[in-house]
Design a protein around this motif. Structure first.
Motif, PDB file in Angstrom:
ATOM      1  N   GLY A  24      -6.030 -12.181 -17.712  1.00  0.00           N
ATOM      2  CA  GLY A  24      -7.156 -11.239 -17.720  1.00  0.00           C
ATOM      3  C   GLY A  24      -7.543 -11.170 -16.500  1.00  0.00           C
ATOM      4  O   GLY A  24      -8.874 -10.430 -16.417  1.00  0.00           O
ATOM      5  N   LEU A  25      -7.155 -11.384 -15.303  1.00  0.00           N
ATOM      6  CA  LEU A  25      -7.309 -10.772 -13.948  1.00  0.00           C
ATOM      7  C   LEU A  25      -7.733  -9.188 -13.983  1.00  0.00           C
ATOM      8  O   LEU A  25      -6.875  -8.517 -14.200  1.00  0.00           O
ATOM      9  CB  LEU A  25      -6.670 -11.255 -13.030  1.00  0.00           C
ATOM     10  CG  LEU A  25      -6.914 -10.970 -11.314  1.00  0.00           C
ATOM     11  CD1 LEU A  25      -8.053 -11.815 -11.115  1.00  0.00           C
ATOM     12  CD2 LEU A  25      -5.760 -11.161 -10.465  1.00  0.00           C
ATOM     13  N   ASP A  26      -8.709  -8.894 -13.435  1.00  0.00           N
ATOM     14  CA  ASP A  26      -9.100  -7.511 -13.113  1.00  0.00           C
ATOM     15  C   ASP A  26      -8.992  -7.256 -11.824  1.00  0.00           C
ATOM     16  O   ASP A  26      -9.823  -8.031 -10.929  1.00  0.00           O
ATOM     17  CB  ASP A  26     -10.366  -7.095 -13.895  1.00  0.00           C
ATOM     18  CG  ASP A  26     -10.594  -5.682 -14.040  1.00  0.00           C
ATOM     19  OD1 ASP A  26     -10.017  -4.745 -13.218  1.00  0.00           O
ATOM     20  OD2 ASP A  26     -11.650  -5.369 -14.704  1.00  0.00           O
ATOM     21  N   PHE A  27      -8.415  -6.400 -11.295  1.00  0.00           N
ATOM     22  CA  PHE A  27      -8.030  -6.033 -10.010  1.00  0.00           C
ATOM     23  C   PHE A  27      -7.884  -4.450  -9.747  1.00  0.00           C
ATOM     24  O   PHE A  27      -7.255  -3.909 -10.557  1.00  0.00           O
ATOM     25  CB  PHE A  27      -6.575  -6.811  -9.646  1.00  0.00           C
ATOM     26  CG  PHE A  27      -6.471  -6.540  -7.952  1.00  0.00           C
ATOM     27  CD1 PHE A  27      -7.055  -7.010  -7.053  1.00  0.00           C
ATOM     28  CD2 PHE A  27      -5.386  -5.783  -7.750  1.00  0.00           C
ATOM     29  CE1 PHE A  27      -6.626  -6.728  -5.696  1.00  0.00           C
ATOM     30  CE2 PHE A  27      -4.935  -5.527  -6.427  1.00  0.00           C
ATOM     31  CZ  PHE A  27      -5.757  -6.035  -5.447  1.00  0.00           C
ATOM     32  N   GLU A  28      -8.565  -4.254  -8.552  1.00  0.00           N
ATOM     33  CA  GLU A  28      -8.388  -2.723  -8.396  1.00  0.00           C
ATOM     34  C   GLU A  28      -7.971  -2.653  -7.078  1.00  0.00           C
ATOM     35  O   GLU A  28      -8.995  -2.406  -6.207  1.00  0.00           O
ATOM     36  CB  GLU A  28      -9.643  -2.002  -8.890  1.00  0.00           C
ATOM     37  CG  GLU A  28      -9.709  -0.570  -8.801  1.00  0.00           C
ATOM     38  CD  GLU A  28     -10.876   0.214  -9.184  1.00  0.00           C
ATOM     39  OE1 GLU A  28     -11.347   1.084  -8.506  1.00  0.00           O
ATOM     40  OE2 GLU A  28     -11.414  -0.306 -10.123  1.00  0.00           O
ATOM     41  N   PRO A  29      -7.066  -2.266  -6.528  1.00  0.00           N
ATOM     42  CA  PRO A  29      -6.404  -2.059  -5.423  1.00  0.00           C
ATOM     43  C   PRO A  29      -6.780  -0.857  -4.721  1.00  0.00           C
ATOM     44  O   PRO A  29      -6.956   0.438  -5.235  1.00  0.00           O
ATOM     45  CB  PRO A  29      -5.077  -1.896  -5.281  1.00  0.00           C
ATOM     46  CG  PRO A  29      -4.718  -1.551  -6.794  1.00  0.00           C
ATOM     47  CD  PRO A  29      -5.478  -2.034  -7.643  1.00  0.00           C
ATOM     48  N   VAL A  30      -7.359  -0.719  -3.600  1.00  0.00           N
ATOM     49  CA  VAL A  30      -7.897   0.479  -2.901  1.00  0.00           C
ATOM     50  C   VAL A  30      -7.307   0.453  -1.502  1.00  0.00           C
ATOM     51  O   VAL A  30      -7.894  -0.318  -0.663  1.00  0.00           O
ATOM     52  CB  VAL A  30      -9.508   0.322  -2.873  1.00  0.00           C
ATOM     53  CG1 VAL A  30     -10.186   1.579  -2.070  1.00  0.00           C
ATOM     54  CG2 VAL A  30     -10.209   0.178  -4.256  1.00  0.00           C
ATOM     55  N   ASP A  31      -6.454   1.338  -1.273  1.00  0.00           N
ATOM     56  CA  ASP A  31      -5.928   1.312   0.113  1.00  0.00           C
ATOM     57  C   ASP A  31      -6.673   2.050   1.141  1.00  0.00           C
ATOM     58  O   ASP A  31      -7.542   2.963   1.050  1.00  0.00           O
ATOM     59  CB  ASP A  31      -4.485   2.181   0.073  1.00  0.00           C
ATOM     60  CG  ASP A  31      -3.435   1.540  -0.848  1.00  0.00           C
ATOM     61  OD1 ASP A  31      -3.472   0.162  -0.744  1.00  0.00           O
ATOM     62  OD2 ASP A  31      -2.678   2.013  -1.568  1.00  0.00           O
ATOM     63  N   GLY A  32      -6.514   1.559   2.281  1.00  0.00           N
ATOM     64  CA  GLY A  32      -7.479   2.122   3.426  1.00  0.00           C
ATOM     65  C   GLY A  32      -8.945   2.049   3.383  1.00  0.00           C
ATOM     66  O   GLY A  32      -9.519   2.500   4.398  1.00  0.00           O
TER      67      GLY A  32
END
Length: 57
Positions: A7-15
């Motif tokens: 259930g890990l919530d992860f939102e990658p944001v490059d830069g």
């Protein structure tokens, strides 16, 4: 980490570096609100513990 934490919530944001709240504050606030809704929804979280009484059950 997703494979290890269910259930890990992860939102990658490059830069954005290590301070995304200064670059994209609206996106960070939306992420926090999403996590808070899930954490404090009746279905997702146990009842709040009353520190003045013994736990029941």
């Amino acid at each position: 980490m997703r494979e290890k934490v269910e259930g890990l919530d992860f939102e990658p944001v490059d830069g954005l570096g290590h301070m995304p709240q200064f670059v994209e504050p609206e996106r960070v606030v939306a992420f926090i609100k999403r996590i808070a809704r899930r954490a404090f929804s009746d279905a997702a979280s146990p009842r709040v513990h009353d520190n003045f009484n013994e736990p029941s059950g």
